[in-house]
Design an enzyme around this catalytic site. Structure first.
Site, PDB file in Angstrom:
ATOM      1  N   ASP A  60       0.812  -1.232   0.000  1.00 18.42           N
ATOM      2  CA  ASP A  60       0.000   0.000   0.000  1.00 18.42           C
ATOM      3  C   ASP A  60       0.843   1.279   0.000  1.00 18.42           C
ATOM      4  O   ASP A  60       0.301   2.374   0.193  1.00 18.42           O
ATOM      5  CB  ASP A  60      -0.911   0.008   1.233  1.00 18.42           C
ATOM      6  CG  ASP A  60      -2.117  -0.906   1.059  1.00 18.42           C
ATOM      7  OD1 ASP A  60      -2.892  -0.677   0.109  1.00 18.42           O
ATOM      8  OD2 ASP A  60      -2.273  -1.857   1.847  1.00 18.42           O
ATOM      9  N   HIS A 161     -11.613   6.561   5.407  1.00 19.92           N
ATOM     10  CA  HIS A 161     -10.971   7.761   5.938  1.00 19.92           C
ATOM     11  C   HIS A 161     -11.914   8.964   5.820  1.00 19.92           C
ATOM     12  O   HIS A 161     -12.790   8.990   4.952  1.00 19.92           O
ATOM     13  CB  HIS A 161      -9.710   8.093   5.125  1.00 19.92           C
ATOM     14  CG  HIS A 161      -8.562   7.162   5.362  1.00 19.92           C
ATOM     15  ND1 HIS A 161      -7.918   6.512   4.341  1.00 19.92           N
ATOM     16  CD2 HIS A 161      -7.938   6.783   6.497  1.00 19.92           C
ATOM     17  CE1 HIS A 161      -6.937   5.777   4.846  1.00 19.92           C
ATOM     18  NE2 HIS A 161      -6.925   5.913   6.152  1.00 19.92           N
ATOM     19  N   CYS A 248      -4.760  10.433  -1.900  1.00 17.12           N
ATOM     20  CA  CYS A 248      -3.863   9.500  -1.190  1.00 17.12           C
ATOM     21  C   CYS A 248      -2.521   9.299  -1.880  1.00 17.12           C
ATOM     22  O   CYS A 248      -1.571   8.860  -1.259  1.00 17.12           O
ATOM     23  CB  CYS A 248      -4.487   8.111  -1.069  1.00 17.12           C
ATOM     24  SG  CYS A 248      -6.212   8.103  -0.761  1.00 17.12           S
TER      25      CYS A 248
HETATM   26  C1  CIR Z   1      -5.411   1.092   2.805  1.00 17.75           C
HETATM   27  O1  CIR Z   1      -6.430   0.449   3.102  1.00 17.75           O
HETATM   28  O2  CIR Z   1      -4.664   1.536   3.665  1.00 17.75           O
HETATM   29  C2  CIR Z   1      -5.101   1.321   1.343  1.00 17.75           C
HETATM   30  N1  CIR Z   1      -5.499   0.197   0.590  1.00 17.75           N
HETATM   31  C3  CIR Z   1      -5.794   2.563   0.839  1.00 17.75           C
HETATM   32  C4  CIR Z   1      -5.347   3.804   1.517  1.00 17.75           C
HETATM   33  C5  CIR Z   1      -6.053   4.999   1.013  1.00 17.75           C
HETATM   34  N2  CIR Z   1      -5.538   6.173   1.610  1.00 17.75           N
HETATM   35  C6  CIR Z   1      -6.246   7.251   1.842  1.00 17.75           C
HETATM   36  O3  CIR Z   1      -7.471   7.250   1.655  1.00 17.75           O
HETATM   37  N3  CIR Z   1      -5.624   8.312   2.344  1.00 17.75           N
END
Ligand code: CIR
Length: 253
Positions: A60, A161, A248
């Protein structure tokens, strides 16, 4: 105005990243292409891009936004609230040290994901989520108070989030979906409502003269255009499969 952004190329095991969506496995080569287009767009927005190599230890790790909270004065290194991502912040910290004298960090048992932290002018909205716990929020608030920022905490119900469902694009305009449309904490803002079938696009981001939105969300696009913004659409399909939004993929400062 933002001057620069940190990004990290998706790792080879990107498709093993965490997800709750049922959109299938991401296609690696497609993700690489989408990522390099994203970087090109940031470049077109006038940012200097700091490109980190892929890190195969962390599927990730392309979602760099979760590792830190950055503004013009300080950087806060977060402690990501999920085991498989712990350690992603180490290299980010080394990079941020080149740009910041003031570096703070969230320490265990506190956890914070950068995706839960939304800056609206001088106020920080902090989502209390499965990733950001009360102790993490408490430590974050301590730092914010030290630097003279205000804050509001918001318990989350349906989203990963906070920024999965709400974004700020300046001039009092908030893009909001689902649980955030009628959230009392956002009274006083002009709420650009995102329809349920377009909720993925609630994670958009304003960078200098442009609002960046994911490609394929026509209603939201029209609403933003009608407010006089310039828009750049970005194909995000492969990141969406891992619950990753547009913000992200970069840390902007
Ligand atoms: C996670 O679940 O941590 C990652 N697959 C996605 C993170 C997304 N980040 C964000 O919304 N800031």
């Amino acid at each position: 105005m933002f001057k620069r952004a940190i990004v990290r190329k998706p790792s080879k095991n990107f498709q093993d990243g965490i997800t709750k969506s049922n959109l299938g496995k991401p296609i690696y080569n497609k993700a690489l292409k989408q990522h390099s287009n994203y970087v090109k767009v940031l470049d077109n927005c006038g940012l200097e891009i700091i490109k980190l190599n892929a890190d195969d230890r962390f599927p990730d790790s392309t979602f760099v936004e979760d590792t830190a909270i950055v503004n013009e004065e300080f950087a806060i290194i977060t402690n990501i609230g999920t085991l498989s991502r712990k350690g992603e912040e180490v290299e980010i910290k080394q990079v941020l040290e080149m740009f910041y004298d003031n570096i703070e960090s969230i320490k265990k048992p506190g956890t914070v994901d950068g995706g839960d932290v939304l800056k609206v002018e001088n106020c920080y909205y902090i989502g209390l989520s499965k990733r950001t716990n009360k102790e993490g929020a408490r430590q974050l608030i301590e730092v914010l108070r030290k630097y003279g920022y205000s804050y509001v905490t918001i318990p989350l119900t349906n989203v990963l989030h906070l920024k999965s469902g709400v974004s700020y694009i300046g001039d009092n305009n908030l893009i909001a979906a689902g649980e955030f449309i009628d959230n009392l904490n956002f009274i006083g803002y002009n709420i650009i409502k995102v329809k349920e079938n377009e909720k993925y696009a609630a994670n958009s981001v304003k960078i200098n003269n442009y609002v960046l939105i994911p490609k394929g969300f026509e209603k939201l696009k029209e609403s933003i255009l009608s407010l006089g913004y310039k828009i750049i659409e970005i194909e995000m399909s492969e990141f969406r499969k891992l619950d990753g939004g547009l913000s992200c993929l970069s840390l902007r400062f």
